[in-house]
Design a protein around this motif. Structure first.
Motif, short mmCIF file in Angstrom:
data_model
loop_
_atom_site.label_atom_id
_atom_site.label_comp_id
_atom_site.label_asym_id
_atom_site.label_seq_id
_atom_site.Cartn_x
_atom_site.Cartn_y
_atom_site.Cartn_z
N PRO A 173 -14.98 -4.18 0.40
CA PRO A 173 -14.66 -5.57 0.74
C PRO A 173 -13.77 -5.74 1.95
CG PRO A 173 -13.30 -4.84 -1.08
CD PRO A 173 -14.28 -3.73 -0.81
N THR A 174 -13.07 -4.69 2.38
CA THR A 174 -12.17 -4.82 3.51
C THR A 174 -12.76 -4.28 4.80
OG1 THR A 174 -11.12 -2.71 2.97
CG2 THR A 174 -10.16 -4.69 2.00
N ALA A 175 -14.04 -3.91 4.77
CA ALA A 175 -14.67 -3.31 5.96
C ALA A 175 -14.55 -4.19 7.21
CB ALA A 175 -16.13 -2.99 5.67
N GLU A 180 -3.96 -4.43 8.63
CA GLU A 180 -2.92 -5.21 7.96
C GLU A 180 -3.52 -6.24 7.02
OE1 GLU A 180 0.89 -8.10 9.06
OE2 GLU A 180 -0.16 -7.01 10.65
N THR A 181 -4.58 -6.94 7.48
CA THR A 181 -5.24 -7.93 6.64
C THR A 181 -5.94 -7.25 5.47
OG1 THR A 181 -5.57 -9.37 8.55
CG2 THR A 181 -6.91 -9.80 6.61
N ALA A 182 -6.55 -6.11 5.72
CA ALA A 182 -7.24 -5.37 4.66
C ALA A 182 -6.28 -4.99 3.55
CB ALA A 182 -7.92 -4.13 5.24
N GLU A 183 -5.11 -4.51 3.93
CA GLU A 183 -4.11 -4.12 2.93
C GLU A 183 -3.67 -5.33 2.11
OE1 GLU A 183 -2.08 -1.14 2.59
OE2 GLU A 183 -3.01 0.13 4.11
N GLN A 184 -3.44 -6.45 2.78
CA GLN A 184 -2.99 -7.64 2.07
C GLN A 184 -4.05 -8.14 1.09
OE1 GLN A 184 -2.42 -11.12 4.48
NE2 GLN A 184 -1.05 -12.10 3.00
N VAL A 185 -5.31 -8.19 1.54
CA VAL A 185 -6.39 -8.67 0.69
C VAL A 185 -6.57 -7.75 -0.51
CG1 VAL A 185 -8.89 -9.00 0.57
CG2 VAL A 185 -7.59 -9.97 2.47
N LEU A 186 -6.48 -6.44 -0.30
CA LEU A 186 -6.67 -5.51 -1.40
C LEU A 186 -5.51 -5.57 -2.38
CD1 LEU A 186 -8.88 -3.67 -2.31
CD2 LEU A 186 -7.67 -1.76 -1.28
N TYR A 212 -4.47 1.95 -4.34
CA TYR A 212 -4.33 0.72 -5.10
C TYR A 212 -5.07 0.78 -6.43
CZ TYR A 212 -2.41 -1.25 -0.83
OH TYR A 212 -1.64 -1.49 0.28
N ALA A 213 -5.82 1.84 -6.68
CA ALA A 213 -6.60 1.96 -7.90
C ALA A 213 -5.83 2.74 -8.96
CB ALA A 213 -7.93 2.66 -7.61
N ASP A 214 -6.24 2.56 -10.22
CA ASP A 214 -5.69 3.34 -11.32
C ASP A 214 -6.33 4.73 -11.38
OD1 ASP A 214 -4.20 1.09 -12.20
OD2 ASP A 214 -5.96 0.32 -13.24
N ARG A 215 -7.59 4.79 -10.97
CA ARG A 215 -8.34 6.04 -11.08
C ARG A 215 -9.41 6.03 -10.00
NH1 ARG A 215 -12.90 7.61 -14.67
NH2 ARG A 215 -12.89 5.45 -15.40
N THR A 216 -9.77 7.20 -9.51
CA THR A 216 -10.84 7.29 -8.53
C THR A 216 -11.87 8.32 -8.97
OG1 THR A 216 -9.83 9.04 -7.18
CG2 THR A 216 -9.23 6.77 -6.66
N PRO A 232 -1.00 6.33 -9.33
CA PRO A 232 -0.09 5.52 -10.14
C PRO A 232 -0.19 4.06 -9.79
CG PRO A 232 1.12 6.68 -8.43
CD PRO A 232 -0.29 7.22 -8.40
N ARG A 233 0.16 3.21 -10.76
CA ARG A 233 0.16 1.77 -10.55
C ARG A 233 1.47 1.30 -9.92
NH1 ARG A 233 -2.29 -1.85 -15.37
NH2 ARG A 233 -4.24 -0.77 -15.70
N GLY A 234 1.45 0.01 -9.58
CA GLY A 234 2.66 -0.76 -9.30
C GLY A 234 3.56 -0.18 -8.23
N PRO A 235 4.84 0.02 -8.55
CA PRO A 235 5.82 0.38 -7.54
C PRO A 235 5.49 1.67 -6.80
CG PRO A 235 6.91 -0.30 -9.55
CD PRO A 235 5.45 -0.20 -9.87
N ALA A 236 4.69 2.56 -7.43
CA ALA A 236 4.36 3.81 -6.75
C ALA A 236 3.38 3.61 -5.62
CB ALA A 236 3.78 4.81 -7.76
N ALA A 237 2.66 2.49 -5.64
CA ALA A 237 1.72 2.20 -4.56
C ALA A 237 2.43 1.40 -3.49
CB ALA A 237 0.53 1.41 -5.10
N PRO A 238 2.38 1.84 -2.24
CA PRO A 238 3.10 1.15 -1.18
C PRO A 238 2.69 -0.31 -1.08
CG PRO A 238 2.29 3.29 -0.42
CD PRO A 238 1.72 3.06 -1.78
N GLY A 239 3.68 -1.14 -0.95
CA GLY A 239 3.42 -2.56 -0.75
C GLY A 239 3.23 -3.34 -2.03
N MET A 240 3.15 -2.65 -3.19
CA MET A 240 2.94 -3.35 -4.45
C MET A 240 4.29 -3.70 -5.05
SD MET A 240 -0.25 -3.81 -5.10
CE MET A 240 -0.29 -4.04 -6.86
N THR A 241 4.75 -4.88 -4.84
CA THR A 241 6.02 -5.33 -5.39
C THR A 241 5.79 -6.52 -6.26
OG1 THR A 241 6.44 -6.85 -3.56
CG2 THR A 241 7.17 -4.57 -3.27
N GLY A 242 6.84 -6.92 -6.97
CA GLY A 242 6.71 -8.07 -7.84
C GLY A 242 6.31 -9.32 -7.09
#
Length: 251
Positions: A173-175, A180-186, A212-216, A232-242
């Motif tokens: 979907p981010t192709a 920067e936009t791809a990261e935000q959308v994902l 950004y995935a739980d599993r690949t 890993p989920r959440g805080p371990a993934a860069p940019g994933m904050t509350g």
């Protein structure tokens, strides 16, 4: 007919084979996707990722094997049954947005809700909410021809998420987007899936996005080559904050 898949697998495939005009695309793929999971399917271009998503989402009938959704067989459905399943239970985002050109952004996002029988007020309220979450609320009354590709793709993401389908399929979907936009959308796509307990199946050839995935799982020449390392989920993934988490829709 074989036994149904485990109850915690919302999607389940066993030994699926699919060819395109005699060329093998999937060669006996077996895969389970847990409810609420964000699963990334990786692999180079031409490895069968799009075909796998097409078979799991009932877009393509399998040549051999089984596909199940919520313990119900998909592989036995005819064309009309597959169309109903896609319309009522699945969301889809491709690498091209495929918006209705005569409709505004707001109308495009509301369309699947209206087709499913939602009232106009509820459909357009949901459309407005998702356009705002994807930072394109100001484009609600603009038609696709006046938008750049990245904006159109965000509308396609909003359209897929607005009905809150149990499963969303995202095929690269981010192709069309800049990094920067791809990261935000994902980030929005994955956090929305988690906050609403949606299952997300994401196909990508970009190794930077699988975090950004739980599993690949990896596909090469139509075969699964084994699961990649858990992500890993959440805080371990860069940019994933509350601050990026998407709240539950007020509907």
């Amino acid at each position: 007919m074989s036994a149904a898949p485990p109850d915690n697998d919302v999607l389940w495939a066993r030994g699926i084979v699919k060819s395109h005009q005699g060329t093998p695309a999937l060669r006996g793929v077996s895969l389970g996707v847990r409810e609420g999971e964000v699963l990334a399917v990786t692999g180079p271009r031409g490895s069968g990722k799009s075909t796998l998503l097409g078979c799991l989402s009932a877009l393509l009938p399998v040549d051999e094997g089984e596909v199940w959704f919520n313990s119900s067989p998909v592989h036995t459905l005819g064309r009309a049954g597959r169309e109903r399943l896609r319309r009522d239970r699945f969301g889809f985002v491709g690498s091209e947005p495929h918006l209705v050109p005569e409709l505004t952004a707001r109308e495009n996002v509301a369309l699947p809700l209206l087709l499913a029988g939602a009232g106009g007020k509820a459909a357009y309220t949901a459309a407005d909410e998702w356009l705002e979450r994807l930072d394109i609320g100001e484009l609600a009354k603009v038609r696709p021809e006046r938008l750049v590709q990245g904006q159109r793709q965000r509308i396609a993401v909003a359209r897929a998420l607005a009905p809150l389908p149990p499963v969303v399929f995202a095929d690269d979907p981010t192709a069309p987007l800049h990094r920067e936009t791809a990261e935000q959308v994902l980030r929005i796509l994955t956090s929305a899936a988690r906050s609403h307990q949606l299952t997300l199946v994401l196909a990508t050839h970009d190794p930077e996005l699988v975090r950004y995935a739980d599993r690949t799982v990896a596909l090469v020449d139509g075969r699964l080559t084994g699961p990649a390392a858990p992500v890993p989920r959440g805080p371990a993934a860069p940019g994933m904050t509350g601050a990026t988490a998407v709240p539950a829709a007020g509907r």
